[in-house]
Design a protein around this motif. Structure first.
Motif, PDB file in Angstrom:
ATOM      1  N   GLY A 183      -0.358  11.068   7.694  1.00 39.42           N
ATOM      2  CA  GLY A 183       0.323   9.779   7.639  1.00 39.42           C
ATOM      3  C   GLY A 183       1.825   9.938   7.696  1.00 39.42           C
ATOM      4  O   GLY A 183       2.580   9.117   7.170  1.00 39.42           O
ATOM      5  N   ARG A 199      -0.368   3.549  10.099  1.00 41.55           N
ATOM      6  CA  ARG A 199      -0.904   2.770   8.982  1.00 41.55           C
ATOM      7  C   ARG A 199      -2.330   2.324   9.256  1.00 41.55           C
ATOM      8  O   ARG A 199      -3.201   2.408   8.376  1.00 41.55           O
ATOM      9  N   ALA A 220      -2.490   6.966   3.652  1.00 37.72           N
ATOM     10  CA  ALA A 220      -2.141   5.543   3.632  1.00 37.72           C
ATOM     11  C   ALA A 220      -0.854   5.304   2.851  1.00 37.72           C
ATOM     12  O   ALA A 220       0.031   4.562   3.300  1.00 37.72           O
ATOM     13  N   ALA A 240       2.091   6.730   4.927  1.00 38.82           N
ATOM     14  CA  ALA A 240       2.443   5.887   6.075  1.00 38.82           C
ATOM     15  C   ALA A 240       3.094   4.582   5.641  1.00 38.82           C
ATOM     16  O   ALA A 240       3.919   4.026   6.373  1.00 38.82           O
ATOM     17  N   ALA A 241       2.742   4.098   4.464  1.00 38.55           N
ATOM     18  CA  ALA A 241       3.317   2.840   3.969  1.00 38.55           C
ATOM     19  C   ALA A 241       4.819   2.941   3.758  1.00 38.55           C
ATOM     20  O   ALA A 241       5.527   1.927   3.752  1.00 38.55           O
TER      21      ALA A 241
END
Length: 322
Positions: A143, A187, A218, A221-222
């Motif tokens: 990510g 994402r 996750a 990537a956020a």
């Protein structure tokens, strides 16, 4: 991330293309009229630090990071899950290309495996460069959206966005924002939990694997944030290294200043901007390393030459006649 690296159930068509597309980009950028001079033209020229880059820092310490995958059957269904901890764990994969990428992707970060001219620069592999696909694989597993702001990824996504043919007459195509699109892909893929890689060397879609993202992908990537200035980028990675492209794009982005709002496309090349359409001999200036064409919005275009002097890169506005 491209036609061989997909997310299910909705596939993302961020397709890589051959070098001919990059030449076409240059023609598109060069088709508009010369507009006003850049907002506050840098005088003296903008100086770019040797380490300046639109991407994240250099390679992480060498190490290995295990991950999981499964070989896809003829009907696309995943087989038993394989934990890849050593290169020998890649042996069950159905092709030499997939085994090569599988082993490379054990690296601890995408920066540790990407090639200097990826994804378009290797004449023996073209867009099937194993180091490029391994870098994409590792970043997607983690990510790690830092790959999104690298000139290689911006070029990959920007070129792929033009594979749908010419826009309809009278239409206004949406601006390409490659970094934002890449972050969104990371994402969505992290939320889905897996993605596919197909053998890029043989072109055989039946030679595919499903790769599973890390549990923390996750959250990682956020944290990705796209910059406000996120233009279509095309670096000619056949003749320029990705590190040099990153520095050129960073320097020109700074030199544009307030004129960034007038720019949707940046094209980095190894030919002096003032020589692109010259019918007579046009020697490059001393220390020349590349040029960048910027535009077009409202038929405005800017051109820059990048010179190396005293170990630093200098970005200067130059005349350009389409």
């Amino acid at each position: 991330m491209a036609d061989g690296l997909t997310r299910r159930p909705t596939q993302i068509a961020l397709l890589g293309v051959a070098a001919a597309v990059l030449i076409g980009i240059a023609l598109i950028v060069g088709s508009t009229g010369r507009g006003p001079s850049v907002g506050a033209s840098p005088s003296p020229p903008i100086v770019v630090s040797p380490n300046a880059s639109t991407a994240t820092p250099g390679p992480s310490p060498i190490g290995q990071a295990p991950y999981r995958l499964s070989v896809l059957g003829q009907q696309g269904s995943p087989g038993p899950t394989i934990t890849v901890s050593t290169t020998s764990d890649c042996d069950p994969l159905p092709s030499e290309w997939l085994r090569h990428v599988c082993g490379l992707a054990l690296g601890s970060s995408w920066q540790a495996m990407i090639g200097p001219n990826d994804p378009f620069g290797d004449p023996t592999s073209g867009t099937g460069s194993p180091t490029w696909w391994a870098a994409q694989e590792r970043a997607t597993i983690d990510g790690d959206t830092s790959l999104c702001s690298d000139a290689s990824m911006e070029t990959w996504i920007s070129a792929g966005s033009h594979l749908g043919g010419a826009p309809e007459p009278g239409s206004t195509p949406s601006p390409v924002h490659p970094i934002a699109g890449c972050i969104d892909f990371f994402r969505r893929t992290a939320a889905t939990g897996s993605f596919q890689i197909n053998d890029q060397e043989s072109g055989n879609p039946s030679m595919s694997v499903e790769v599973y993202v890390d549990p923390g992908a996750a959250a990682e990537a956020a944290d990705g944030v796209a910059p406000a200035f996120d233009p279509y980028v095309a670096c000619d990675l056949r003749s320029l290294t990705r590190d040099l492209c990153n520095q050129m794009i960073a320097g020109v982005s700074t030199a544009l200043g307030n004129s960034q709002s007038q720019v949707q496309t940046l094209y980095a090349q190894s030919v002096p901007a003032e020589c692109v359409n010259s019918a007579s001999p046009c020697p490059p200036p001393a220390g020349f390393v590349g040029s960048v064409l910027a535009g077009p919005t409202n038929k405005t275009e800017f051109a820059f030459d990048v010179i190396r002097s005293g170990g630093q890169l200098h970005v200067s506005v130059v005349p350009y006649k389409p």
